[in-house]
Scaffold this active site. Structure first.
Site, PDB file in Angstrom:
ATOM      1  N   HIS A 158      81.503  30.354  50.330  1.00  0.00           N
ATOM      2  CA  HIS A 158      81.182  31.546  49.518  1.00  0.00           C
ATOM      3  C   HIS A 158      81.751  31.414  48.105  1.00  0.00           C
ATOM      4  O   HIS A 158      82.046  32.422  47.462  1.00  0.00           O
ATOM      5  CB  HIS A 158      81.726  32.832  50.160  1.00  0.00           C
ATOM      6  CG  HIS A 158      81.462  32.951  51.624  1.00  0.00           C
ATOM      7  ND1 HIS A 158      80.356  33.585  52.150  1.00  0.00           N
ATOM      8  CD2 HIS A 158      82.152  32.474  52.699  1.00  0.00           C
ATOM      9  CE1 HIS A 158      80.389  33.524  53.465  1.00  0.00           C
ATOM     10  NE2 HIS A 158      81.464  32.837  53.831  1.00  0.00           N
ATOM     11  N   SER A 279      77.755  21.437  20.393  1.00  0.00           N
ATOM     12  CA  SER A 279      76.995  22.610  19.953  1.00  0.00           C
ATOM     13  C   SER A 279      76.809  22.506  18.447  1.00  0.00           C
ATOM     14  O   SER A 279      77.656  21.957  17.742  1.00  0.00           O
ATOM     15  CB  SER A 279      77.785  23.862  20.308  1.00  0.00           C
ATOM     16  OG  SER A 279      77.433  24.924  19.442  1.00  0.00           O
ATOM     17  N   LYS A 285      82.837  22.882  21.391  1.00  0.00           N
ATOM     18  CA  LYS A 285      82.116  22.729  22.656  1.00  0.00           C
ATOM     19  C   LYS A 285      81.686  21.315  23.008  1.00  0.00           C
ATOM     20  O   LYS A 285      81.381  20.497  22.156  1.00  0.00           O
ATOM     21  CB  LYS A 285      80.878  23.628  22.650  1.00  0.00           C
ATOM     22  CG  LYS A 285      81.257  25.086  22.801  1.00  0.00           C
ATOM     23  CD  LYS A 285      80.057  25.926  23.106  1.00  0.00           C
ATOM     24  CE  LYS A 285      79.614  25.716  24.531  1.00  0.00           C
ATOM     25  NZ  LYS A 285      78.368  26.449  24.764  1.00  0.00           N
ATOM     26  N   GLU A 292      72.774  19.939  33.575  1.00  0.00           N
ATOM     27  CA  GLU A 292      71.942  21.123  33.322  1.00  0.00           C
ATOM     28  C   GLU A 292      70.463  20.756  33.316  1.00  0.00           C
ATOM     29  O   GLU A 292      69.620  21.469  33.864  1.00  0.00           O
ATOM     30  CB  GLU A 292      72.313  21.757  31.985  1.00  0.00           C
ATOM     31  CG  GLU A 292      73.634  22.502  32.030  1.00  0.00           C
ATOM     32  CD  GLU A 292      73.988  23.083  30.667  1.00  0.00           C
ATOM     33  OE1 GLU A 292      74.140  24.303  30.583  1.00  0.00           O
ATOM     34  OE2 GLU A 292      74.102  22.323  29.686  1.00  0.00           O
TER      35      GLU A 292
END
Ligand code: ARG
Length: 466
Positions: A158, A279, A285, A292
């Site tokens: 979970h 970025s 970043k 992704e």
């Protein structure tokens, strides 16, 4: 559309130019050219061998087809939309090269059994390549697993900390998923490797063809038994898209984990510069683009599976032009799966590093050893359910006091239950907790070492460990 269509004799007026383009598949089925030529060479040889055409004519056809293959490799064969599809483009070029005899190639054949042959030859080759890429992916995972048998990582259910596990155990789970993918593709290969050639448009042919001969030429393992089934079956393609979807689903799950692990919140893994991007506005970043994109591309492969199932669901026997829609789905799924397997393999081979210190801290700062406190009492004769309830109270007390289980004093343990002794500290240390889960298939270091060894032995046997 100035050239006449191959089939135009029965027609009075030319095709509307837009309809011509709408109808054409040459824009994508040119991908099948090599296989179309293979199939045609086998067919031409069979026509000669059976005496349907002369041996000399057969040889001329084969030579012409080989020339087209060379022209294509050199980039000189570039058929346009007026050719409709790869099959007609090859036949037309063949006739340009060898003259009138080129028009004999299509004797005892239809584009319906031809396209079925091409797509099976194509998929057979690509399945083999994808299986090799799966092996490389497994080896990339295996290398990290071997290095990280004793690296601990929180195990989750979970997405809540559950029990600490070996990082190698976690990675080996994906090795086994890839193994099922590899085996599944092997089975699909067998069902793809069946020859529809010689089934004609739908009903077979009046000519004394030899289907066994063409199947042998093309290394097909068997023949379709029913000509209607042969020209209209795309089960193998749907099965392939299903297998491709499962591969993507597996890659997407590990991608999701990497994305989480690379976040500041987890900090379990660092993506190296060669496999991450920045970025354009936030200078701090480093983005996990590879996982992704893999997660994102999974959607289109699932889509192709649904797409082809839907194309097939209402088709009466036998061939229908709807079947032309199978190709872009198959080609795109093949390209996507191959690219994603390659990218993930590169990512694991050179693009990431596990933060072992952070992982060690992680497993030492939670209550994921609580089961082991209950097991400790149960081993001393306390019924498990009773022990479980007591440990629930202990954890609640600890959370209330802002401390971990290991922070409890011997006295405090004893107050909870007289069966607790000094060895409770050892019993709940994460390393011990993992080591003791030594049941077959469990995360105990010994089990994980054996699991890795078994898989390596298997790969060596397959000749796949290089
Ligand atoms: N381009 C067609 C396809 O991809 C080839 C078969 C066409 N057959 C036909 N009878 N029009 O399925």
């Amino acid at each position: 559309m100035d050239k006449k269509q191959t089939w135009s004799a029965r027609f009075d007026s030319p095709l509307n130019p837009f309809i011509g383009e709408f109808n054409a598949s040459i824009g994508f089925d040119i991908e099948l050219l090599e296989y179309d030529i293979m199939g045609s060479i086998a067919h031409a040889k069979m026509l000669g061998k059976t005496g349907i055409i002369s041996e000399e004519e057969s040889e001329t056809l084969v030579r012409g087809l080989e020339q087209i293959r060379e022209e294509y490799k050199r980039g000189e064969f570039k058929p346009g939309v007026e050719e409709e599809d790869v099959h007609l483009a090859v036949e037309r070029r063949l006739t340009e090269i060898v003259g009138e005899v080129g028009k004999k190639l299509h004797t005892a054949r239809s584009r319906n059994d031809q396209v079925g042959t091409d797509i099976r030859l194509y998929l057979r080759e690509e399945i083999g390549q994808i299986r090799e890429l799966l092996r490389e992916w497994q080896k990339a995972l295996l290398r990290h697993a071997e290095e990280h048998v004793e690296t601990l990582i929180p195990g989750y259910t979970h997405l809540q900390r559950a029990q600490p596990i070996s990082l190698a155990h976690h990675l080996m789970a994906y090795v086994h998923m890839a193994q099922r993918d590899w085996e599944r593709l092997g089975q699909i290969y067998n069902r793809t490797n069946v020859s529809p050639l010689g089934c004609g448009a739908l009903a077979g042919t009046t000519f004394p063809i030899d289907r066994d001969f063409t199947a042998k030429q093309l290394n097909f393992a068997s023949l379709y038994e029913n000509s209607l089934d042969a020209v209209s079956d795309r089960d193998f393609a749907i099965e392939f898209l299903c297998a491709a979807s499962l591969i993507m689903m597996h890659l997407s799950r590990i991608s999701e984990e990497l994305i989480l692990w690379a976040s500041h919140e987890f900090g379990f893994v660092i993506l190296k510069d060669s496999c991450a991007t920045g970025s354009s506005i936030m200078p701090q970043k480093k983005n996990p683009d590879v996982p992704e994109l893999v997660r994102g591309k999974t959607g289109r492969v699932f889509g192709h599976l649904m797409g082809l199932l839907t194309v097939m669901k209402g088709l009466p026997l036998a061939y229908n032009k709807d079947l032309q829609e199978d190709k872009e789905a198959i080609f795109d799924a093949v390209k996507t799966v191959k690219a994603c397997l390659r990218a993930m393999t590169i990512l694991f081979n050179e693009g990431l590093e596990f933060c072992t210190e952070r992982l060690e801290r992680a497993v030492n700062e939670d209550y994921s050893n609580a089961t082991d406190v209950a097991d400790y009492l149960a081993a001393k004769g306390v019924p498990f359910r009773e022990a479980y309830n007591l440990v629930g109270r202990i954890v609640k007390t600890c959370i209330g006091e802002g401390k971990l289980l290991k922070d409890l004093s011997e006295e405090e343990w004893k107050q909870f239950h007289p069966a607790f002794e000094k060895d409770i500290y050892e019993a709940i240390s994460p390393r011990r907790v993992v080591a003791r889960r030594n049941s077959y298939g469990g995360t105990g270091f010994e089990q994980v070492r054996q699991a890795i060894a078994r898989f390596k032995t298997y790969l060596e046997g397959e000749g796949g460990l290089g």
